[in-house]
Design a protein around this motif. Sequence first.
Motif, PDB file in Angstrom:
ATOM      1  N   GLU B 517       4.248  -3.626   2.894  1.00 17.53           N
ATOM      2  CA  GLU B 517       3.769  -4.933   2.422  1.00 17.53           C
ATOM      3  C   GLU B 517       2.975  -5.673   3.496  1.00 17.53           C
ATOM      4  O   GLU B 517       1.969  -6.295   3.210  1.00 17.53           O
ATOM      5  CB  GLU B 517       4.979  -5.819   2.087  1.00 17.53           C
ATOM      6  N   VAL B 518       3.438  -5.622   4.749  1.00 17.51           N
ATOM      7  CA  VAL B 518       2.770  -6.408   5.799  1.00 17.51           C
ATOM      8  C   VAL B 518       1.585  -5.673   6.439  1.00 17.51           C
ATOM      9  O   VAL B 518       0.821  -6.269   7.190  1.00 17.51           O
ATOM     10  CB  VAL B 518       3.751  -6.844   6.926  1.00 17.51           C
ATOM     11  N   CYS B 519       1.444  -4.373   6.143  1.00 20.31           N
ATOM     12  CA  CYS B 519       0.354  -3.619   6.777  1.00 20.31           C
ATOM     13  C   CYS B 519      -0.979  -3.961   6.128  1.00 20.31           C
ATOM     14  O   CYS B 519      -1.174  -3.722   4.937  1.00 20.31           O
ATOM     15  CB  CYS B 519       0.622  -2.115   6.687  1.00 20.31           C
ATOM     16  N   ASP B 520      -1.880  -4.531   6.910  1.00 16.47           N
ATOM     17  CA  ASP B 520      -3.205  -4.909   6.391  1.00 16.47           C
ATOM     18  C   ASP B 520      -4.116  -3.695   6.220  1.00 16.47           C
ATOM     19  O   ASP B 520      -5.225  -3.817   5.731  1.00 16.47           O
ATOM     20  CB  ASP B 520      -3.881  -5.898   7.350  1.00 16.47           C
ATOM     21  N   TYR B 521      -3.671  -2.536   6.689  1.00 18.20           N
ATOM     22  CA  TYR B 521      -4.573  -1.373   6.722  1.00 18.20           C
ATOM     23  C   TYR B 521      -4.154  -0.244   5.786  1.00 18.20           C
ATOM     24  O   TYR B 521      -4.684   0.865   5.884  1.00 18.20           O
ATOM     25  CB  TYR B 521      -4.659  -0.861   8.181  1.00 18.20           C
ATOM     26  N   ASP B 522      -3.206  -0.543   4.926  1.00 17.56           N
ATOM     27  CA  ASP B 522      -2.694   0.457   3.970  1.00 17.56           C
ATOM     28  C   ASP B 522      -2.312   1.756   4.667  1.00 17.56           C
ATOM     29  O   ASP B 522      -2.532   2.850   4.144  1.00 17.56           O
ATOM     30  CB  ASP B 522      -3.743   0.754   2.875  1.00 17.56           C
ATOM     31  N   ALA B 523      -1.750   1.647   5.868  1.00 20.17           N
ATOM     32  CA  ALA B 523      -1.424   2.854   6.639  1.00 20.17           C
ATOM     33  C   ALA B 523      -0.020   3.371   6.314  1.00 20.17           C
ATOM     34  O   ALA B 523       0.341   4.459   6.740  1.00 20.17           O
ATOM     35  CB  ALA B 523      -1.546   2.562   8.127  1.00 20.17           C
ATOM     36  N   ILE B 524       0.776   2.553   5.599  1.00 17.57           N
ATOM     37  CA  ILE B 524       2.162   2.967   5.315  1.00 17.57           C
ATOM     38  C   ILE B 524       2.295   3.254   3.823  1.00 17.57           C
ATOM     39  O   ILE B 524       1.793   2.495   2.987  1.00 17.57           O
ATOM     40  CB  ILE B 524       3.162   1.886   5.766  1.00 17.57           C
ATOM     41  N   PHE B 525       2.915   4.352   3.526  1.00 17.73           N
ATOM     42  CA  PHE B 525       3.046   4.758   2.123  1.00 17.73           C
ATOM     43  C   PHE B 525       4.471   5.253   1.871  1.00 17.73           C
ATOM     44  O   PHE B 525       5.220   5.557   2.805  1.00 17.73           O
ATOM     45  CB  PHE B 525       2.024   5.852   1.788  1.00 17.73           C
ATOM     46  N   GLN B 526       4.800   5.348   0.597  1.00 16.56           N
ATOM     47  CA  GLN B 526       6.115   5.847   0.210  1.00 16.56           C
ATOM     48  C   GLN B 526       6.041   7.358   0.088  1.00 16.56           C
ATOM     49  O   GLN B 526       5.061   7.873  -0.439  1.00 16.56           O
ATOM     50  CB  GLN B 526       6.476   5.228  -1.141  1.00 16.56           C
TER      51      GLN B 526
END
Lengths: 136, 664
Positions: B517-526
Amino acid sequence: MEPTKKSPKILVFSTDKISDPGIDQAGLRKLHYSPSVYVISMPCSSGIKPRWIMHAFEQGFDGVFIAADGHECSYSATCPDRTNTIINEAQRLMEEKKISPKRIRMAALCSVCAEPFVGHMNNFSKILADIGPDAG
Amino acid sequence: MGNQEKKKRIGVYICHCGGNISDYVDVEQLRDMMDKEENVAISKNVMFACADSNQKEMVKDIRENNLDGIVVASCSPKLHLHTFRNVAQRAGLNPYNYVQVNVREQCSWAHSDHPDQASVKAAGLIRAGIQRVSYSEALEPVKIKAIKSVVIVGAGVAGMRSAIELARMGNEVFLMEKESRAGGHVAGWNSLYPTGTSGEELTRKMLEQIRRIPSIKLFTSSHVTNVTGSLGNFTVEVNVGSHGEEVLKLPAGAILVTTGFSPNIPDEGQFSYGLSESVITLPEFKKRIETASGKLNIGGKEIHSIAFIYCVGMRQSGGPNKYCSRTCCTSTMHASLELHKKFDDMKSIHLYRDIRTYGKQEVLYDQASKQGDLFLMYKEKEPPVVTVEGKKVKIEVTDHLTSKRKLEVKPDLLVLVTGMEARDDSKQMAQLLKIPVGNDRFFNEIHPKLRPVETVINGVMLGGSCQGPKNITESIQSSMSAAAKINALLCKDSLEMEPIVARITEEACTWCGKCAEVCDYDAIFQMETNGKVVAGVNGATCTGCGICTPVCPVDAIEVAQYTNLEIESMIDGFMAPVKLEEKLAEAGTESSAGEGLMKEYPGIWKEILKQIEAEPLTIPQIAQQLQQESQQITYHVMTMNKYHILEAAGMDDDHAYFLYTPKL
């Protein structure tokens, strides 16, 4: 500021790209501040964990200062709010340990903020000296 | 995560920096102190850690002593982090098992007024460095194969010029323009300072060049709709045609954003704008001068006197545009000069807050003053009051240059000098490319001075006035700089990216999604691993900012090099008790800097001393005997001379060079 044996120990979290060069510049210009100030450079102040702040107090630091990028942060426009949330959480944990919330401060510093940094350190040192030891 | 084995054989190097550190910090005591630290295999003082000779010694030390971590206590890491990372690499040690401790800018210089306390602080700093390197991990750079093509968004002067350069450097270029023609604002401008060339001519020539280069594809009426991928391999989706008839997916190794600015439009009623045809903005006025011939008629009347109100919509202490638009003062002077050149019997009155015709543009201010223009200074708190009645304009202004006299000006025409604003659609572009936006709504570079065209998104660069107000020269300078940066990245066969990115402890992660949620760079995924849903990190898009780390309720995410172990052990290092004996010699005296250090001299110094022991020699003679370059020997001899290790012993027979002999 004239350091003494009792000069409050301050841990500064700076940021690698913006505030750390400003702190370096203070040294370069031989603008003096308390030698009890120690700096850890981070990529962004929004990445500081409250547990590190608590660890600093547990180890005997008298104050923690966050030299943030403010709105100049190159990572996120929400950086000031996020850093604020971290400080609030740290202050909540500090309250549990009866540590004065005044022992943590934040200011936005840029890469040329040598004088403001020295001013902040001198001022914070005085504040911490006035607080004295916490009840807890 | 969190269970890395402590390093067992650490090398510590404490630099004198030729006295910059050792004049204030007791480097010898610190060397002895660090030698006794747990897991420290060697601890040394060096005159200049960065010197070639010392780097070679370090490589030798690392190999011979099988060191698994090194700490250099010297200057700011901003100067020599990569120097010593390379030393580690040359010695076969992972460069991330190296820590640089800043005992110069943040210690010896900052506390030169209290050398004893500077030494205590330096001890803490070095111990923190030892602690940090103890828990450091060997990291491997993320390697990426780069596509040699660039998408440039915005075909104004900045975009066109950089397209030409990038193509000349061997890259394929896709140049996107939202409007139906290339050239941007400049294409519509008349005579440009200082050459007098028209904007139309300037942009036409660039366009002709672009058409002659087959590796540049220009798409007008095109809109970027989506961007995926990362440095070296982006895919930019573009709709081309006024109705989005064609959809393209363009491959790009890097993206250059040159989307430019929007001219500020005053609010209706602001200085009576929009209430009378006799109140117009500077861009509108320039257009009128350009198209009129013989006499200047605006709003059905002949114009002979013009008042300019500066800083309209800019430098607002209480408004959103706090910045100075920089180009408008010059543009106004230029317009006033053009006006007088083209039409007879003209009078210009400038109502300004400050004149900022910086650099060579000051000449225009001088010329405008000499042609008889009047300058009245107003303050933000006391702006001119404009009233209109049909075509008549009345301005009441307090002139701060003439003892705050209240003046009344009745010009034929009022021109509001407006500046540059961030484009309305810049927010959309920022979202597509994840570029941070500043308070002024322009795009943010990493650092305005140190990294002025790079963004925190690897491979996305900025050029021109999308970063903030710039004139044509400055816009082209920044876009060319971005082009050079991009080419430097793409010209390599494979790209190496810093491995300092976030990673997950899968055992601890319970996937709550807060980090994503807080990552502005969409670097974290499920993702799912071993039947468990956890967070995953895309190392290519992660910027290593660490914003995700404090929000994790179970502390399952951290950034390499900023782990709990590393940071908390540094804090422990700062606070470890320090006992220093008082120095016998006076701190800061030159003699103390060089004494008693013979066994610590770099190898090259020992060689030099050996050569001059038997008889005094000149620098060229020493260089010849040691088969080294004269320049290198000069550097060392001068330093040795400064620290009284050798001294001059007369001149040679030709009286061309000094002879040197050992002093100690």
